[in-house]
Design an enzyme around this catalytic site. Sequence first.
Site, mmCIF file in Angstrom:
data_model
loop_
_atom_site.group_PDB
_atom_site.id
_atom_site.type_symbol
_atom_site.label_atom_id
_atom_site.label_comp_id
_atom_site.label_asym_id
_atom_site.label_seq_id
_atom_site.Cartn_x
_atom_site.Cartn_y
_atom_site.Cartn_z
ATOM 1 C CB SER A 273 16.758 -7.087 2.633
ATOM 2 O OG SER A 273 15.960 -5.881 2.483
ATOM 3 C CG HIS A 275 11.969 -2.750 4.735
ATOM 4 N ND1 HIS A 275 11.319 -3.414 4.884
ATOM 5 C CD2 HIS A 275 10.960 -2.154 3.645
ATOM 6 C CE1 HIS A 275 10.492 -3.512 5.384
ATOM 7 N NE2 HIS A 275 9.851 -2.722 4.460
ATOM 8 C CG ASP A 306 15.688 -6.723 -0.759
ATOM 9 O OD1 ASP A 306 16.687 -6.186 -0.393
ATOM 10 O OD2 ASP A 306 14.343 -7.339 -0.652
HETATM 11 C C1 LIG Z 1 6.061 -0.657 -2.053
HETATM 12 C C2 LIG Z 1 6.392 -1.453 -1.503
HETATM 13 C C3 LIG Z 1 6.004 -1.954 -0.268
HETATM 14 C C4 LIG Z 1 7.051 -2.857 0.365
HETATM 15 N N1 LIG Z 1 6.082 -3.830 1.762
HETATM 16 C C5 LIG Z 1 7.091 -4.528 2.488
HETATM 17 C C6 LIG Z 1 6.297 -5.214 2.605
HETATM 18 O O1 LIG Z 1 5.410 -5.502 3.211
HETATM 19 N N2 LIG Z 1 7.425 -6.495 3.339
HETATM 20 C C7 LIG Z 1 8.310 -6.332 3.419
HETATM 21 O O2 LIG Z 1 9.558 -7.617 3.463
HETATM 22 N N3 LIG Z 1 8.924 -5.492 3.219
HETATM 23 C C8 LIG Z 1 8.219 -4.854 1.924
HETATM 24 N N4 LIG Z 1 8.890 -3.883 1.011
HETATM 25 C C9 LIG Z 1 10.284 -4.307 0.717
HETATM 26 C C10 LIG Z 1 10.543 -5.260 -0.454
HETATM 27 O O3 LIG Z 1 10.047 -6.698 -0.306
HETATM 28 C C11 LIG Z 1 12.339 -4.894 -0.908
HETATM 29 O O4 LIG Z 1 12.966 -5.460 0.943
HETATM 30 C C12 LIG Z 1 12.712 -3.819 -0.984
HETATM 31 O O5 LIG Z 1 11.514 -3.295 -2.200
HETATM 32 C C13 LIG Z 1 13.545 -4.313 -2.117
HETATM 33 O O6 LIG Z 1 14.248 -3.217 -2.895
HETATM 34 P P1 LIG Z 1 13.794 -2.803 -4.276
HETATM 35 O O7 LIG Z 1 12.579 -2.281 -4.336
HETATM 36 O O8 LIG Z 1 14.937 -1.850 -5.056
HETATM 37 O O9 LIG Z 1 13.702 -4.398 -5.019
HETATM 38 C C14 LIG Z 1 7.795 -2.831 0.749
HETATM 39 C C15 LIG Z 1 8.751 -2.143 -1.053
HETATM 40 C C16 LIG Z 1 8.119 -1.537 -1.429
HETATM 41 C C17 LIG Z 1 8.990 -1.050 -2.530
#
Ligand SMILES: Cc1cc2nc3c(=O)[nH]c(=O)nc-3n(C[C@H](O)[C@H](O)[C@H](O)COP(=O)(O)O)c2cc1C
Length: 379
Positions: A273, A275, A306
Site C-alpha cells: 500500500s 496509502h 490496496d
Molecule cells: C479519507 C481517507 C482516510 C484514510 N485514513 C487512513 C487511516 O486512518 N489509517 C490507514 O492506515 N489508512 C488510511 N487511509 C488509507 C486507506 O487505508 C487505503 O490504504 C487507501 O485508501 C487505498 O486506496 P484507495 O482509496 O484507492 O482504495 C485513508 C484513506 C482515505 C481515502
Amino acid sequence: VRPIFSVDEARLRARRRLPRMVFDFVDGAAEDEVTMQANRGAFASIALRPRRLVDVSERDQSTTVLGTPIAMPVLLAPTGLSRLVSRHGEPAVARAAGANGTVYTLSTMASASLEEVAAAATGPLWFQLYPWNDEQLVKALVRRAQDLGYGALVVAVDTPLVGKRERDARNGFTIPPRFGPRTAVDIIRHPRWLRDGLAARSIGFANLGAAANTSVVSAAKFVNENLVNPSADIRYLDELRRLWRGPLVVKGLMTGEDARRAVDAGADAVVVSNHGGRQLDGEPATVTVLSEVISAVGREAEVYIDGGIRRGTDVLKCIALGARACFVGRPYLYGLAAGGEQGVGEILRILHAEIDAGLALLGRPRLSDVGIDAVRLPA
Ligand SMILES: Cc1cc2nc3c(=O)[nH]c(=O)nc-3n(C[C@H](O)[C@H](O)[C@H](O)COP(=O)(O)O)c2cc1C
C-alpha cells in the site's frame, strides 16, 4: 433513488452530496497526486488473458484471510473520520461489511470508538493501529482491541508524518469542520449534508482521548505535532508483536526488503500500500510492486494490496499476480456519502457482481483458478 451501477458513479454522487472540502479530503492525495493516478493507471496497463470454452456455470469467489472466511476477496481498508461523509459513520460501514460477508478494518483515527463499532458489527473486524508516540495510548488501544475481539492488528507503517495534502490546505479544511471565511459558502451550498446533523455534531478522533479533540485545527498539522512517531523503527514492531496476541498485519509496504523485515518481525500478513497516494507522492503504483513482495514473502505470509481498485477486474488482476485479497478505501467512502450503510453495501455488491462476471468471462470459475496466466503484463 436510482441504483448506483459503478464505483465511479458513487464517486460522482459523493461529489454532489458533500461540501467540496469533505469530498476533497476523501478524494485527494499528496502533492501532485501522481501516485494516486498511477495506482489507477497501472490497472489499465495490465490486460486479461481469457480462456474460452470452459464450464463457468458455477462460480465461487469466497476465500479466507488469516483463517477467517470471507464471501469475496475485497476487504474494507481503515479510513479516519468517516462521520465526515455520513453521520452514520463507522458503525454503518461495519454493518455493511458484515452483511456482505467481509472484514472491516477500523482506523486508529476513526470518529467512532472501538466499543461502538464492535457493538454494531455483524461480521469480522480488524483494528488498524498507527505506531504513535504515546506508549500508554498505544498499549491501551491494543488492549481494547484485544478485549473487544478484533481479529487482527493492522499496523500502518507508512506515516512517520502526514503527507502534504494540498487540497485540504487550499480548502481550509479543519477538524471538526467549521464555518470560516473559506468554508462557509461551501457548507451552505450543501444543505443536505448540513441537515444530516454533521455541522452540529462534533466530529473528532473518538479513540484518542480528549486531548486530541480540543481545538479546531488542520488535521495534518495536529497529527504531525501531537501524534506521529518518526523514531519508530523495526523494534516498535517487535514490541507490538509481543503485546498483541492475535494475527499481525503490516500495512504500507512497497518493497520486498521491507516485507521481509516485517515477516521476520512476526507479521502474518502484509499489505502492499502507498496509502492511496496520500503519503509520499512519487511512489509507484502498488500493483507494479506486488510481484516483488510476493517473491519476498509470499510463501510465509498472506499478501494483500490496496490502491486504486475500482472494478472487479482490478481485483482479479491482483489475485492473478498472487494477492490473497484486496482492500478498498475511497470506494466505500463514496458509497457511504451517497447512501449511508446501504451505499456501502451497494459498493460491495457491485464489486461482488463484477468479480463474478469477471470469473465467468475469464474462463476461471474459482478464485483459485486465477493465476499468473490470467494476465498479460505490459512489456
Ligand atoms: C479519507 C481517507 C482516510 C484514510 N485514513 C487512513 C487511516 O486512518 N489509517 C490507514 O492506515 N489508512 C488510511 N487511509 C488509507 C486507506 O487505508 C487505503 O490504504 C487507501 O485508501 C487505498 O486506496 P484507495 O482509496 O484507492 O482504495 C485513508 C484513506 C482515505 C481515502
